[in-house]
Design a protein around this motif. Sequence first.
Motif, PDB file in Angstrom:
ATOM      1  N   MET A  77      -4.138  -1.962  -4.281  1.00  0.00           N
ATOM      2  CA  MET A  77      -3.642  -0.972  -3.282  1.00  0.00           C
ATOM      3  C   MET A  77      -4.645   0.138  -3.241  1.00  0.00           C
ATOM      4  SD  MET A  77       0.333  -0.442  -4.393  1.00  0.00           S
ATOM      5  CE  MET A  77       1.413  -1.729  -4.617  1.00  0.00           C
ATOM      6  N   VAL A  78      -5.104   0.730  -4.467  1.00  0.00           N
ATOM      7  CA  VAL A  78      -6.043   1.877  -4.375  1.00  0.00           C
ATOM      8  C   VAL A  78      -7.516   1.669  -3.912  1.00  0.00           C
ATOM      9  CG1 VAL A  78      -7.002   3.674  -5.912  1.00  0.00           C
ATOM     10  CG2 VAL A  78      -4.663   2.853  -6.337  1.00  0.00           C
ATOM     11  N   MET A  79      -7.754   0.440  -4.338  1.00  0.00           N
ATOM     12  CA  MET A  79      -9.137   0.079  -3.440  1.00  0.00           C
ATOM     13  C   MET A  79      -8.927  -0.094  -2.191  1.00  0.00           C
ATOM     14  SD  MET A  79     -12.208  -1.347  -4.779  1.00  0.00           S
ATOM     15  CE  MET A  79     -13.134  -2.428  -4.258  1.00  0.00           C
ATOM     16  N   ALA A  80      -7.878  -0.785  -1.400  1.00  0.00           N
ATOM     17  CA  ALA A  80      -7.908  -0.666  -0.007  1.00  0.00           C
ATOM     18  C   ALA A  80      -7.555   0.462   0.470  1.00  0.00           C
ATOM     19  CB  ALA A  80      -6.476  -1.679   0.137  1.00  0.00           C
ATOM     20  N   LYS A  81      -6.907   1.301   0.010  1.00  0.00           N
ATOM     21  CA  LYS A  81      -6.690   2.692   0.799  1.00  0.00           C
ATOM     22  C   LYS A  81      -7.812   3.743   0.512  1.00  0.00           C
ATOM     23  CE  LYS A  81      -3.820   3.527   3.184  1.00  0.00           C
ATOM     24  NZ  LYS A  81      -3.725   3.312   4.389  1.00  0.00           N
ATOM     25  N   GLY A  82      -8.459   3.654  -0.696  1.00  0.00           N
ATOM     26  CA  GLY A  82      -9.382   4.525  -1.004  1.00  0.00           C
ATOM     27  C   GLY A  82     -10.953   4.286  -0.288  1.00  0.00           C
ATOM     28  N   VAL A  83     -11.048   2.839  -0.076  1.00  0.00           N
ATOM     29  CA  VAL A  83     -12.304   2.464   0.107  1.00  0.00           C
ATOM     30  C   VAL A  83     -12.272   1.949   1.802  1.00  0.00           C
ATOM     31  CG1 VAL A  83     -14.148   0.783   0.096  1.00  0.00           C
ATOM     32  CG2 VAL A  83     -13.149   1.722  -1.981  1.00  0.00           C
ATOM     33  N   GLU A  84     -11.593   0.839   1.970  1.00  0.00           N
ATOM     34  CA  GLU A  84     -11.548   0.404   3.199  1.00  0.00           C
ATOM     35  C   GLU A  84     -10.901   1.471   4.284  1.00  0.00           C
ATOM     36  OE1 GLU A  84      -9.127  -3.124   4.137  1.00  0.00           O
ATOM     37  OE2 GLU A  84      -9.792  -3.830   2.116  1.00  0.00           O
ATOM     38  N   ASP A 138      -4.175   9.809  -6.842  1.00  0.00           N
ATOM     39  CA  ASP A 138      -3.362  11.273  -7.064  1.00  0.00           C
ATOM     40  C   ASP A 138      -2.514  11.671  -6.021  1.00  0.00           C
ATOM     41  OD1 ASP A 138      -4.527  11.336  -9.628  1.00  0.00           O
ATOM     42  OD2 ASP A 138      -6.049  12.598  -9.053  1.00  0.00           O
ATOM     43  N   GLY A 139      -2.631  10.924  -4.882  1.00  0.00           N
ATOM     44  CA  GLY A 139      -1.948  11.351  -3.433  1.00  0.00           C
ATOM     45  C   GLY A 139      -0.895  10.432  -2.910  1.00  0.00           C
ATOM     46  N   ILE A 140      -1.195   9.773  -2.056  1.00  0.00           N
ATOM     47  CA  ILE A 140      -0.266   8.633  -1.477  1.00  0.00           C
ATOM     48  C   ILE A 140       0.217   7.566  -2.208  1.00  0.00           C
ATOM     49  CG2 ILE A 140      -0.738   9.518   0.833  1.00  0.00           C
ATOM     50  CD1 ILE A 140      -2.437   6.616   1.073  1.00  0.00           C
ATOM     51  N   LEU A 141      -0.598   7.377  -3.469  1.00  0.00           N
ATOM     52  CA  LEU A 141       0.000   6.037  -4.155  1.00  0.00           C
ATOM     53  C   LEU A 141       0.298   6.835  -5.569  1.00  0.00           C
ATOM     54  CD1 LEU A 141      -2.299   3.007  -3.371  1.00  0.00           C
ATOM     55  CD2 LEU A 141       0.070   3.569  -2.935  1.00  0.00           C
ATOM     56  N   PHE A 157       0.916  -1.321   0.030  1.00  0.00           N
ATOM     57  CA  PHE A 157       0.004   0.095   0.045  1.00  0.00           C
ATOM     58  C   PHE A 157       0.961   1.441  -0.036  1.00  0.00           C
ATOM     59  CE2 PHE A 157      -3.486  -2.558   2.200  1.00  0.00           C
ATOM     60  CZ  PHE A 157      -3.823  -3.344   1.107  1.00  0.00           C
ATOM     61  N   ALA A 158       0.550   2.201   0.915  1.00  0.00           N
ATOM     62  CA  ALA A 158       1.672   3.332   1.022  1.00  0.00           C
ATOM     63  C   ALA A 158       2.504   3.332   2.160  1.00  0.00           C
ATOM     64  CB  ALA A 158       0.629   4.608   0.933  1.00  0.00           C
ATOM     65  N   VAL A 159       2.953   2.102   2.652  1.00  0.00           N
ATOM     66  CA  VAL A 159       3.569   2.114   3.716  1.00  0.00           C
ATOM     67  C   VAL A 159       5.131   2.122   3.315  1.00  0.00           C
ATOM     68  CG1 VAL A 159       4.129   0.836   6.056  1.00  0.00           C
ATOM     69  CG2 VAL A 159       1.810   1.005   4.922  1.00  0.00           C
ATOM     70  N   ASN A 160       5.714   3.210   3.491  1.00  0.00           N
ATOM     71  CA  ASN A 160       7.073   3.154   2.998  1.00  0.00           C
ATOM     72  C   ASN A 160       8.181   2.393   3.467  1.00  0.00           C
ATOM     73  OD1 ASN A 160       6.278   5.559   1.619  1.00  0.00           O
ATOM     74  ND2 ASN A 160       7.016   6.924   3.224  1.00  0.00           N
ATOM     75  N   THR A 161       7.588   1.889   4.811  1.00  0.00           N
ATOM     76  CA  THR A 161       8.790   0.844   5.793  1.00  0.00           C
ATOM     77  C   THR A 161       8.461  -0.642   5.419  1.00  0.00           C
ATOM     78  OG1 THR A 161       7.171   1.007   7.475  1.00  0.00           O
ATOM     79  CG2 THR A 161       9.110   2.573   7.527  1.00  0.00           C
ATOM     80  N   LEU A 162       7.560  -0.760   4.424  1.00  0.00           N
ATOM     81  CA  LEU A 162       7.307  -2.253   3.911  1.00  0.00           C
ATOM     82  C   LEU A 162       7.460  -2.184   2.405  1.00  0.00           C
ATOM     83  CD1 LEU A 162       3.877  -3.062   5.738  1.00  0.00           C
ATOM     84  CD2 LEU A 162       6.248  -3.701   6.413  1.00  0.00           C
ATOM     85  N   ALA A 163       8.480  -2.842   2.212  1.00  0.00           N
ATOM     86  CA  ALA A 163       8.972  -2.673   0.704  1.00  0.00           C
ATOM     87  C   ALA A 163       8.836  -4.284  -0.060  1.00  0.00           C
ATOM     88  CB  ALA A 163      10.617  -2.826   0.539  1.00  0.00           C
ATOM     89  N   GLY A 164       8.143  -3.871  -1.078  1.00  0.00           N
ATOM     90  CA  GLY A 164       7.586  -5.196  -1.914  1.00  0.00           C
ATOM     91  C   GLY A 164       8.681  -6.089  -2.463  1.00  0.00           C
ATOM     92  N   VAL A 165       8.655  -7.569  -2.234  1.00  0.00           N
ATOM     93  CA  VAL A 165       9.518  -8.704  -2.585  1.00  0.00           C
ATOM     94  C   VAL A 165       8.921  -9.316  -3.946  1.00  0.00           C
ATOM     95  CG1 VAL A 165      10.315 -10.519  -1.858  1.00  0.00           C
ATOM     96  CG2 VAL A 165      10.068  -8.695  -0.261  1.00  0.00           C
ATOM     97  N   ARG A 166       9.878  -9.570  -4.617  1.00  0.00           N
ATOM     98  CA  ARG A 166       9.559 -10.068  -6.055  1.00  0.00           C
ATOM     99  C   ARG A 166       9.589 -11.779  -5.643  1.00  0.00           C
ATOM    100  NH1 ARG A 166      12.942  -9.027 -10.350  1.00  0.00           N
ATOM    101  NH2 ARG A 166      11.163  -9.391 -11.862  1.00  0.00           N
ATOM    102  N   VAL A 167       8.699 -12.508  -5.311  1.00  0.00           N
ATOM    103  CA  VAL A 167       8.664 -13.809  -5.077  1.00  0.00           C
ATOM    104  C   VAL A 167       8.117 -14.598  -6.271  1.00  0.00           C
ATOM    105  CG1 VAL A 167       7.833 -13.923  -2.437  1.00  0.00           C
ATOM    106  CG2 VAL A 167       6.060 -13.659  -4.194  1.00  0.00           C
TER     107      VAL A 167
END
Length: 770
Positions: free
Chosen positions: A425-432, A333-336, A199-209
């Motif tokens: 990501m956008v759905m989770a942050k924008g809706v939930e 248009d903002g955090i993502l 999502f928009a958590v800078n301290t959680l970096a995506g991993v390419r599993v």
Amino acid sequence: MKTPVSTYRLQIRPGFTLQEAAGLTEYLHRLGVDWVYLSPILTAEEGSDHGYDVTDPSSVDPSRGGEEGLAALSKAAHEQGLGVLADIVPNHMGVATPGQNAWWWSLLKEGRSSKYAEAFDVDWDFGGGKIRVPVLGSDDDLDQLTVADGELHYYDHRFPLADGTYSEGDDPREVHARQHYELVGWRRADAELNYRRFFAVNTLAGVRVEVPWVFDESHQEIVRWFREGLVDGLRIDHPDGLADPEGYLARLREATGGAYLLVEKILEPGEKLPETFQCEGTTGYDALADVDRLFVDPAAEPFLDDLDARLRAEPEPADYQAMIHGTKRRIADGILRSEVLRLSRLVAETPALPRLGVADALAEIICWFPIYRTYLPYSHEVLEEAVHHAARHRPELKGVLDALLPLLTDTSGELARRFQQTSGMVMAKGVEDTAFFRYTRLGTLTEVGADPTEFAISTEVFHERMARRQAELPLSMTTLSTHDTKRSEDARARISVISESVPEWELFLGTVQERVTIPDGPLAALVWQAIAGAWPADRSRLQSYALKAAREAGNSTNWTDPDLDFERHVAAAVDSVFDDPEVEAALDNFVAELEPYGTSNSLSAKLIQLTMPGVPDVYQGTEFRDGSLTDPDNRRPVDFDARIAALAELDSGAKPEYTEEEAKLLVVSRALRLRRDHPELFGGYRPVQATGEAAGHVVAFDRGPEGHGVLTVATRLPKRLASDGGWRETAIEIPVDSRDELTGTAYPAGPLKLGTLLEQYPVALLVPVD
């Protein structure tokens, strides 16, 4: 495959270790639980209570009990006949403290030449060959850098230095300029970050599993659990963030020897998991939404809509579809914005496809998505429909949208893959995390995984959905509370009574708003519903919730630029519960109006969830009434000693009457034991119809594979039932002689009046008598 009959979720953390969980296994067995279900246990950021910020995938977290703790828990569980379900986090790693994450440290130190450059999802070219790390208060804070002990320091933050980039006396800013990373102001993350996050958590970096060696190295410890028989199944966190969820599940199934797998996946109404997903189902938010809506009075919808319009000072209530388009666009248009711009850079720029126009069009498509993501080629029609809506809404973008559609459906291309990872990501942050704090006509409806425009459902619709669940996903989890729910099951059960108490709700809300106004009507409704649902609760819990709710809603304040004056109004409203006798009296009176019916809803919802098709989960501590609100409130420590003692007393039969908490424990223990010990009484699903004036107030179904199994009977809309004169002559037909597991009372086959059956409790659990 070994599969669970039921699960019990435990939040493993430094304050409640695996060894302590091992000590609970006897109690869980006595409660009737079949599997113990663990929150993430791999080594996480020091001090993390949730464990979703894994820093070392090769070890069980020492602060959570370590390898020895897992062995002890597994041994104790298996000795009690319990399986073990573990939560894992393949999508991301915790990088808040680089020194704790060897993968991230290597990436920062060695840049593109690091082995782990392939493990993290970095757009190196956009960063000029560097990875941007948004930790500075502002870019001017580079003056605060120091070099010590062979490392670069920014206050308490430590970063590695590439070999040969520092000599004694060098200026720290110049040293920083020689590194493979660039420390930047945290506000730049919104638009200029160049690594994928959770999502928009800078301290959680995506991993390419999806990279084979990355999968192998990040799962070596998990695979060991299965090789050594320590764990029996897995819950996979956030599969929507993965590049290839289908391929990941296939690889994981093979690596674990065909183990039971669940995905933390939110299914929107009508959405199904792709048939090719090698898993048994979801973690149950879809089931939660179905159960909740049985206890909402459909007659209240126009009245609550009218109140919502008045609270907004608008002629009409909130338009949810317009709202979520706006909130999703705000996020895109903002955090993502960084994620959307990264997508746009994958499209070759031409006069017909200008970079910013492409970004605008991509964001618009995402904002019209009705689900979290597609899994192309599955749900391709959803993507096409979203493009159609975007073009109708923004006709000036039609040319760009038409050009983008074939690129977004080309599964061989990077754009299509990344787009699928981004839409969720956008759905989770924008809706939930935004709209659910703005759309406040009834708090029960805005729960994770639910569509709040579905106000209520009839028993007929519920039965149809349960029959489909039995046929299609019999091993999928069902739940009512999790570590992520916005309100616990019991808080929602009480809030649902508002739908049967609209005049009382309006009077209460008007009274407290007159005494101490929250100058945001919809937020006031949300906060006061939550307080009523959670009550009794201490001041700090309610203050924390109200502040988080206000900032998540983002209408009158927010996280990045809080309006402190507005927040003082919110805090004053919460304080008034404790400091203003008139507000306290109004709250006590309102809760007293809701409470008996909220208790009825709570017991009814729980019994339905525990006996309906699927694998029921009990979230830690919720065998007692629990009025928790959103995290971290719902992750508080649990008094297990009290529950152990209560269950022992309950089993002794020493008390003729039970408190509210003991009644819920009775329902939970008897239903769980029955499912575990008598599986032959489950396996089918048949609605049981009632006759009589109050037939609409009962939910009843038979779980026997041939219609003669466990028969669940539960009360819905209890306040209206009471005001209409009770059950009167309403009855159901029981096919065979039966006994109620909750009261011990026996009933002969034939018609059975509900006033008799439900005289002591609003629920009954009937089993055939041999």
